[in-house]
Design a protein around this motif. Structure first.
Motif, mmCIF file in Angstrom:
data_model
loop_
_atom_site.group_PDB
_atom_site.id
_atom_site.type_symbol
_atom_site.label_atom_id
_atom_site.label_comp_id
_atom_site.label_asym_id
_atom_site.label_seq_id
_atom_site.Cartn_x
_atom_site.Cartn_y
_atom_site.Cartn_z
ATOM 1 N N ALA A 25 0.811 -1.155 -0.164
ATOM 2 C CA ALA A 25 0.017 0.022 -0.020
ATOM 3 C C ALA A 25 0.837 1.257 -0.011
ATOM 4 O O ALA A 25 0.577 2.223 0.641
ATOM 5 C CB ALA A 25 -0.870 -0.005 1.128
ATOM 6 N N ARG A 31 -3.508 7.734 -10.190
ATOM 7 C CA ARG A 31 -4.517 7.787 -11.113
ATOM 8 C C ARG A 31 -6.152 8.244 -10.351
ATOM 9 O O ARG A 31 -7.137 8.294 -11.099
ATOM 10 C CB ARG A 31 -4.861 6.456 -11.717
ATOM 11 N N LYS A 38 -4.711 6.449 -1.923
ATOM 12 C CA LYS A 38 -5.816 5.449 -2.379
ATOM 13 C C LYS A 38 -6.528 4.531 -1.803
ATOM 14 O O LYS A 38 -7.718 4.423 -1.577
ATOM 15 C CB LYS A 38 -5.193 4.711 -3.780
ATOM 16 N N ASN A 115 -1.996 -7.349 -3.003
ATOM 17 C CA ASN A 115 -2.124 -5.607 -3.432
ATOM 18 C C ASN A 115 -3.129 -4.894 -2.465
ATOM 19 O O ASN A 115 -4.345 -5.380 -2.141
ATOM 20 C CB ASN A 115 -2.636 -5.320 -4.999
ATOM 21 N N LEU A 118 -7.311 -4.182 -3.494
ATOM 22 C CA LEU A 118 -8.290 -4.944 -3.903
ATOM 23 C C LEU A 118 -9.252 -5.329 -2.686
ATOM 24 O O LEU A 118 -9.343 -6.346 -1.971
ATOM 25 C CB LEU A 118 -7.325 -6.438 -4.043
ATOM 26 N N TYR A 153 -4.933 -4.962 -16.697
ATOM 27 C CA TYR A 153 -4.199 -6.098 -15.753
ATOM 28 C C TYR A 153 -2.981 -6.648 -16.516
ATOM 29 O O TYR A 153 -3.035 -6.595 -17.753
ATOM 30 C CB TYR A 153 -5.093 -7.342 -15.474
ATOM 31 N N GLY A 185 -3.056 -10.187 -8.268
ATOM 32 C CA GLY A 185 -2.297 -9.445 -7.406
ATOM 33 C C GLY A 185 -2.193 -10.024 -6.211
ATOM 34 O O GLY A 185 -2.078 -9.206 -4.883
#
Ligand code: UD1
Ligand code: CA
Length: 467
Positions: A25, A31, A38, A115, A118, A153, A185
């Motif tokens: 993280a 983005r 995020k 990740n 998710l 992906y 991920g």
């Protein structure tokens, strides 16, 4: 290295006690175009990172290591109290991030890496991945899915069914891009092999160290690679931008609603019912359209909520009915009826059998069993006893411009319409106030007061228990 005895019963998560879950993280999340990291963006009311950490926790991994950037604020707290933080000094890619966890994961036999973006990931998927890994004795295992639209992906490159590599979309040729099989991920590996593979990663064409390149490393060394294909493609949903955030939100809310319906809750119109992850609702409760159940809300059984009610961080007992109202930080007992058009503000406690009619605002007040407040009233900083009747238009004047003051109303009191109670004030047990009274002094038990300012008219004695 001792190998754990894989207990394949997923309801007994103990076999993964000497595994470490590493959650990545520390990315920039550019983005998202947000000043909020995020993984702190909420999905169904909980920060994304909390969902991922919950899945890792529920899977029973012995340790959870969270890889964060040096300037990360609030992420460890949002993940939960039991996470160990590892710092990735610079965002040099997912491989570099995973490597940052090495020290914090020391002593673990196996590592599960996931990740942090998710939010729909489940404990079951983590358990199945870890179990597959142990069963197949593979060098490396990772989770895949076959998607109609694999855009965005990394693609799984196979030759004669054997996994060769994961190729990032930006680096894939047309043929590889057409592959529907993607990398979700989530990875599992034996710790010693993993750290050595990560330490020998070479920068990708983008300059980043890709975690995904350990797959080619394993394949090149002739090691077995196991893949676990997800049957439920929703878990794959990553969040890179706000469009994906909205998609993940929708999927999570669907999941929450479906779980509640399967557990015996009627949702008359699921599409317009918004329920945060973690909200609990008892059997045979009916939720009407336009209801929002938010935060740490818990509702008992046999209730009827809505239409158009918003409940946040509140507890509701059994058989209670709440019409279009807003309820925040309040506790409501059994067999209560509220609304429509009430506003319960934080620290309000409503005992059983209370009736609140329309346009009643309550703040930090306790309302005793069987009390009725039928029409447009404001009650703030008050303690109201049992079986009290509060007439229409009653107001507790709790604020003198500087300080808040308390109002107390004893059991069985009768407050006439349009009474103004100037706090601090105590209305005794069984006392009553006449219509339009402005009560500036305490009213003794059983007394009747009237007028502006209110004066005692007669003393009829204690009316405790009167309804
Ligand atoms: C990654 C995978 C891709 C996969 C996809 C699935 C790589 C190289 N690619 O791509 O194959 O299909 O996830 O969701 O891994 N992070 C760090 N430090 C960094 C960079 C990233 O901690 O320097 C963290 C991010 O915060 C994020 C996670 O790693 O939680 C994944 O990073 P992200 O940039 O989202 O990777 P993708 O491009 O989506
Ligand atoms: Ca991502």
């Amino acid at each position: 290295m001792t190998s754990p005895d894989p207990d394949l019963n997923t309801s007994a998560p103990a076999p993964f006690q000497d595994w470490t879950a590493v959650i990545l993280a520390a990315g920039r999340g550019t983005r998202m175009r947000s000043s909020l990291p995020k993984v702190l963006h909420p999905v169904a009311g909980l920060p994304m990172i909390r969902h991922v950490a919950n899945a890792a926790r529920e899977a029973g991994f012995g340790r959870i290591v969270l890889v964060l950037s040096p300037d990360a604020e609030g992420i460890a707290e949002a993940a939960g109290p039991d996470v160990v933080v590892a710092i990735q000094s610079e965002p040099l890619g997912t491989g570099h991030a995973a490597l940052a966890a090495q020290q914090a994961a020391e002593g673990s036999s196996h590592i599960a890496i996931m990740n942090g973006d998710l939010p729909l990931l489940t404990a079951d998927t983590l358990l199945e991945t870890a179990t597959t890994h142990l069963e197949t004795k593979a060098l490396l295992s990772f989770v895949t899915a076959n998607l109609d639209d694999p855009t965005g992906y990394g693609r799984v490159l196979r030759s004669h069914d054997r996994v060769q590599a994961i190729v990032e979309e930006t680096e894939a040729d047309e043929e590889t891009r057409a592959t529907p099989e993607i990398n979700v991920g989530i990875y599992a590996a034996r710790a010693d092999w993993l750290w050595s593979a990560l330490n020998s990663l070479m920068p990708s064409p983008s300059g980043e160290l890709y975690l995904t390149d350990i797959v080619a490393d394993a394949a090149n060394s002739g090691g077995d690679i196991a893949t676990h294909e997800l049957p439920d493609a929703t878990e794959v949903q990553q969040v890179n931008d706000r469009i994906e955030l909205a998609t993940a939100e929708m999927m999570m809310r669907d999941r929450v609603r479906e779980q509640l319906m399967l557990s015996g809750v009627t949702l008359v119109d699921p599409a317009t019912t918004y329920i945060d992850a973690g909200v609990e609702v008892g059997e045979d409760t009916t939720i009407l359209p336009g209801v929002h159940l938010l935060g740490s809300t818990t509702i008992g059984s046999g209730c009827r909520i809505g239409p158009s009610a918003v409940l946040r961080d509140s507890t509701v007992g059994d058989r209670t009915e709440i019409g279009s109202s807003t309820i925040e930080g309040s506790r409501i007992g059994d067999d209560v009826s509220i609304g429509p058009y009430c506003h319960l503000r934080p620290e309000t406690v409503i005992e059983r059998d209370v009736h609140l009619g329309n346009y009643v605002e309550l703040k930090a007040s306790q309302i005793g069993e069987g009390t009725r407040i039928g029409h447009f009233s404001y009650v703030g900083d008050a303690k109201i006893g049992h079986a009290v009747n509060i007439g229409a238009g009653t107001v507790t004047a709790n604020y003198d411009g500087v300080q808040k003051h308390r109002t107390e109303i004893g059991d069985g009191a009768f407050i006439g319409v349009n009474s103004v109670l100037i706090a601090p004030v105590v209305v005794g047990t069984g006392a009553s106030t006449g219509a339009g009274s402005v009560v500036t002094h305490d009213v003794p038990p059983g007394a009747q007061v009237l007028g502006v300012p209110a004066r005692i008219r007669s003393n009829e004695g204690d009316r405790t228990g009167a309804e």
